[in-house]
Structure formats: structure tokens, C-alpha cells
Design a protein around this motif. Sequence first.
Motif, mmCIF file in Angstrom:
data_model
loop_
_atom_site.group_PDB
_atom_site.id
_atom_site.type_symbol
_atom_site.label_atom_id
_atom_site.label_comp_id
_atom_site.label_asym_id
_atom_site.label_seq_id
_atom_site.Cartn_x
_atom_site.Cartn_y
_atom_site.Cartn_z
ATOM 1 N N UNK A 116 0.823 -1.205 0.000
ATOM 2 C CA UNK A 116 0.000 0.000 0.000
ATOM 3 C C UNK A 116 0.854 1.252 0.000
ATOM 4 N N UNK A 117 1.915 1.255 0.825
ATOM 5 C CA UNK A 117 2.854 2.392 0.824
ATOM 6 C C UNK A 117 3.503 2.538 -0.544
ATOM 7 N N UNK A 118 3.820 1.411 -1.159
ATOM 8 C CA UNK A 118 4.472 1.433 -2.459
ATOM 9 C C UNK A 118 3.571 2.099 -3.509
ATOM 10 N N UNK A 119 2.300 1.729 -3.524
ATOM 11 C CA UNK A 119 1.358 2.303 -4.489
ATOM 12 C C UNK A 119 1.146 3.790 -4.205
ATOM 13 N N UNK A 120 1.029 4.145 -2.939
ATOM 14 C CA UNK A 120 0.895 5.559 -2.591
ATOM 15 C C UNK A 120 2.110 6.354 -3.048
ATOM 16 N N UNK A 121 3.287 5.766 -2.895
ATOM 17 C CA UNK A 121 4.508 6.432 -3.359
ATOM 18 C C UNK A 121 4.466 6.644 -4.865
ATOM 19 N N UNK A 122 4.011 5.620 -5.611
ATOM 20 C CA UNK A 122 3.884 5.750 -7.062
ATOM 21 C C UNK A 122 2.952 6.898 -7.426
ATOM 22 N N UNK A 123 1.782 6.951 -6.805
ATOM 23 C CA UNK A 123 0.808 7.993 -7.129
ATOM 24 C C UNK A 123 1.327 9.375 -6.751
ATOM 25 N N UNK A 138 11.580 8.778 -14.582
ATOM 26 C CA UNK A 138 11.293 7.341 -14.674
ATOM 27 C C UNK A 138 11.611 6.571 -13.401
ATOM 28 N N UNK A 139 12.692 6.950 -12.717
ATOM 29 C CA UNK A 139 13.093 6.194 -11.530
ATOM 30 C C UNK A 139 11.998 6.210 -10.468
ATOM 31 N N UNK A 140 11.138 7.248 -10.477
ATOM 32 C CA UNK A 140 10.071 7.313 -9.493
ATOM 33 C C UNK A 140 8.968 6.301 -9.715
ATOM 34 N N UNK A 141 8.939 5.674 -10.892
ATOM 35 C CA UNK A 141 7.917 4.653 -11.161
ATOM 36 C C UNK A 141 8.223 3.343 -10.445
ATOM 37 N N UNK A 142 9.447 3.188 -9.984
ATOM 38 C CA UNK A 142 9.829 1.944 -9.291
ATOM 39 C C UNK A 142 9.480 1.988 -7.815
ATOM 40 N N UNK A 143 9.270 3.178 -7.273
ATOM 41 C CA UNK A 143 8.981 3.272 -5.852
ATOM 42 C C UNK A 143 10.173 2.891 -4.999
ATOM 43 N N UNK A 144 9.878 2.356 -3.834
ATOM 44 C CA UNK A 144 10.928 1.995 -2.882
ATOM 45 C C UNK A 144 11.531 0.639 -3.244
ATOM 46 N N UNK A 145 12.811 0.480 -2.922
ATOM 47 C CA UNK A 145 13.482 -0.802 -3.121
ATOM 48 C C UNK A 145 13.512 -1.571 -1.810
ATOM 49 N N UNK A 146 13.629 -2.894 -1.933
ATOM 50 C CA UNK A 146 13.672 -3.704 -0.708
ATOM 51 C C UNK A 146 14.894 -3.343 0.131
ATOM 52 N N UNK A 188 0.432 12.102 1.433
ATOM 53 C CA UNK A 188 0.290 10.641 1.424
ATOM 54 C C UNK A 188 -1.081 10.226 1.950
ATOM 55 N N UNK A 189 -1.532 10.887 3.008
ATOM 56 C CA UNK A 189 -2.832 10.517 3.569
ATOM 57 C C UNK A 189 -3.977 10.915 2.645
ATOM 58 N N UNK A 190 -3.840 12.034 1.946
ATOM 59 C CA UNK A 190 -4.884 12.401 0.989
ATOM 60 C C UNK A 190 -4.943 11.391 -0.144
ATOM 61 N N UNK A 191 -3.783 10.935 -0.607
ATOM 62 C CA UNK A 191 -3.760 9.899 -1.646
ATOM 63 C C UNK A 191 -4.387 8.609 -1.112
ATOM 64 N N UNK A 208 -9.110 4.611 -2.813
ATOM 65 C CA UNK A 208 -10.440 3.955 -2.795
ATOM 66 C C UNK A 208 -11.179 4.008 -4.130
ATOM 67 N N UNK A 209 -11.235 5.158 -4.852
ATOM 68 C CA UNK A 209 -11.898 5.120 -6.166
ATOM 69 C C UNK A 209 -11.219 4.178 -7.143
ATOM 70 N N UNK A 210 -9.878 4.074 -7.078
ATOM 71 C CA UNK A 210 -9.192 3.118 -7.948
ATOM 72 C C UNK A 210 -9.567 1.688 -7.580
ATOM 73 N N UNK A 211 -9.678 1.421 -6.278
ATOM 74 C CA UNK A 211 -10.058 0.076 -5.824
ATOM 75 C C UNK A 211 -11.470 -0.271 -6.259
ATOM 76 N N UNK A 212 -12.323 0.744 -6.443
ATOM 77 C CA UNK A 212 -13.680 0.483 -6.918
ATOM 78 C C UNK A 212 -13.679 0.032 -8.370
#
Length: 391
Positions: free
Chosen positions: A9-16, A25-33, A89-92, A98-102
Motif C-alpha cells: 500500500x505504501x508502495x502504491x501511494x509512493x507511485x501515485x 522514470x526512476x520514481x515509477x519503481x517506488x521503494x526498493x527492498x 500521502x494521507x490524501x492519496x 479507494x476510487x481506484x479500488x472500486x
Amino acid sequence: MIATGHHAGDQVETLLMNLIHGTHLSGLCGMEEWSSLAAQFRPARQTDAEVLLWRPLLAWTPDDIRSCLEAWNERWEEDRSNLDESHLRNRVRHRVVPPLAALRTDTVGFLANQMELWRADIQALERIHADNLARSELSLPQPDVPRADQSVIMRLSPLRDAPQWQQRGMLAQVVARLHRNRQLSTARLDELCRQLKTADGSRGPRPWFGDLCWSVWHRPPARVFDLPTNQDLLSLHRRGARPFPVNVPRLPPDWRQAPIPLAGADLRLPGWTLSAMPCEHLPSMSALRDDSYPWNVYLDLASLEAHGNSIRLDPAVPQLRLQPVGMQAGRKQIRHILRDARVHVSLRPDWPVVYTAGGDPVWVCGLRHAAAHAVGKPGRPVLRLRWHPCP
């Protein structure tokens, strides 16, 4: 090593969030392990140690984690700040996800998986950009080179000549090395590319974003600075860091006036020593003309003695004037000598100059010396001044 609870969930929020900021482009990968803890956050006692961040839960959705904890009868704490929508992050999290999950029930897991699929392709592009940067980067081997996260210096022409997508990629590599990629956006990269395309002459330091600055050095004289090139150089550096940490004599910030006896003496500075040695016999005039070492000069001893029994070393006083050897008439201000020699503006304040005891400039070290104190003919006693690198 520090393990964190970042999840899919944090990863997807980071992407958005990155997309909202206009990420490269590097921001599309989000966080690394696995990643290295940024140097500015390291405790002082650990500056020489590698501190690693481990994110073992990136493949797990928040629902997965809660299900496991419930099955194990383990409690957890919900951070109340997660409800504070003053944070992006909290607004995202509460308004965008939630609308995307719908639209797709497995949105979080699906997007997190897509980010992992993109990672290999993006890393392949980053290797191309890293190779391009390595070919254009300039190495300055010397004792006082700053940490690698303070400045990166490169030849400007390979960057200017590259396609814009490669320019962005090379600059993004530099920003990542300086640990400032969180605020990086394509718009910021494109703006710097535009500024560098039209930058003529030396520039900087100029602010870019955050605490990052850029400086351009127009054709530094390789003979004076012992550089492997005289092409235009670009430095991307932290605010307060020296843009071009070349190994030349310079006066420390706390420098105090230092008289040098004409009878001879050594004056030691960080990394360099200035030796003053009176000589009865001067090398031939042709030998003087052929001497290519810029940090060595012969001066007429009698003309210096007319001003006292010593000379002194001090920083450049820009408005003072001298008539350099080879100039038929008139005098030049020291600031114009430094400018004409293409000394970058960041190096000028602590540039060493030799003065008479009365304060008249004698030698702008490494560059020009005064005709009034030049050796006119063989047979007269001379004072040799020479800078030596030292450990």
C-alpha cells in the motif's frame, strides 16, 4: 541494518505521489527492498559505517498483514497521524486509492506488481545513463576531494550533445548520488537542461532545487589547474560545497597575514608549501621563458628590498592593480587578471597573492607577476618563489 514496515500500500501511494509531482522514470519503481540510509541522517559516530534499510513487507498488502496479525492474535497500533489529511500521502490514501479500488478490487497488489515488472526495464535504462555519466565525468584525484555526496563534476559538452532523454537520465544519476532524488521531477530536469544549453562563460553557484546548486566553469586553464581537459565543466553540488575542488594553493578561511623574509623561508599551507629562496645566479633568460610550471616565479631581489626586508602572502584584493609582465602600458586590477585567466569565481576569494611589505601586489600566484619586480637581465640577485605540493 534497520527493518521497516513499508508494504504494498505504501508502495502504491509512493507511485501515485511521484506521478503527481511529475516524477522522472526512476520514481515509477517506488521503494526498493534494500537501500542505503542517506548520509545526512546517519549518526555522527556512524559516518564510516554503511547503514542499510530493509523493507521485507513490500510484497504484502495492508489486508494481508492485518489477516496474519489477527490469525496470530497479535495486536497492532494504528498511528493517529495516518488520518491527518494535511499530508499528501494521507490524501492519496483516503481520496485516490479507494476510487481506484472500486474500478479494480486488487488495485494495490496489481500496481505494486506492475512496479516490480517495470523495475528491470528502468534499471536497464539507468545502466545506460550511468555509463554515459562515467564517460563524461571528470575525476579530481587529490587529498582534499569532498565526499562523493557533495559534488559531481563532468564535461559539459557530452551532456549538451546528448538527446534530451539521455540528458535527463545523466542528471538523474547525479541527483541520486547526491541523495536528493526525492524532490526530483522531469520538469526540474528539463529546466536545468534548458539553462545549461544557453549558459555561456562561467556561471554559478546557481540554485537548482532543495540544497542543490550548479556551476559551469568555462575552459579552465589545464596548465594552471593540472586538469586532463580544458573543456567546459559542469559541477552539480550541495549548497556550501566547493563546486570545483581543484588542487591549487589556497588560503584557509582563518588566514592571517604572514610576512616572508627576503632572506629566505618556507611558508606551509594545507597541502602546499611556498618556498622563498634568494639566488645569486639566475638561470638563462631562455630557461625562464621555457619554464612551464606556473607556480614558480623569479623576481628582482633589489626591487623588492626597496620596499622592505620582507614580502607577505594574503588573499586577492580585487581592486588592487599591477602592470603584468608583457603588458606594454597601463595596469590591471587583480580581479581582471583572475577573470582573464578563467579562474572560477568560487576559487577567487581565497586565491593567494604575494604583496610587498607596503601592500603593492607582486605576484598573482600561478598567473601573472608585476613588471616592476620582474628580472630584467642576468647577473642581478633574484628571489625565487615556488609552490610545492606536500602531504
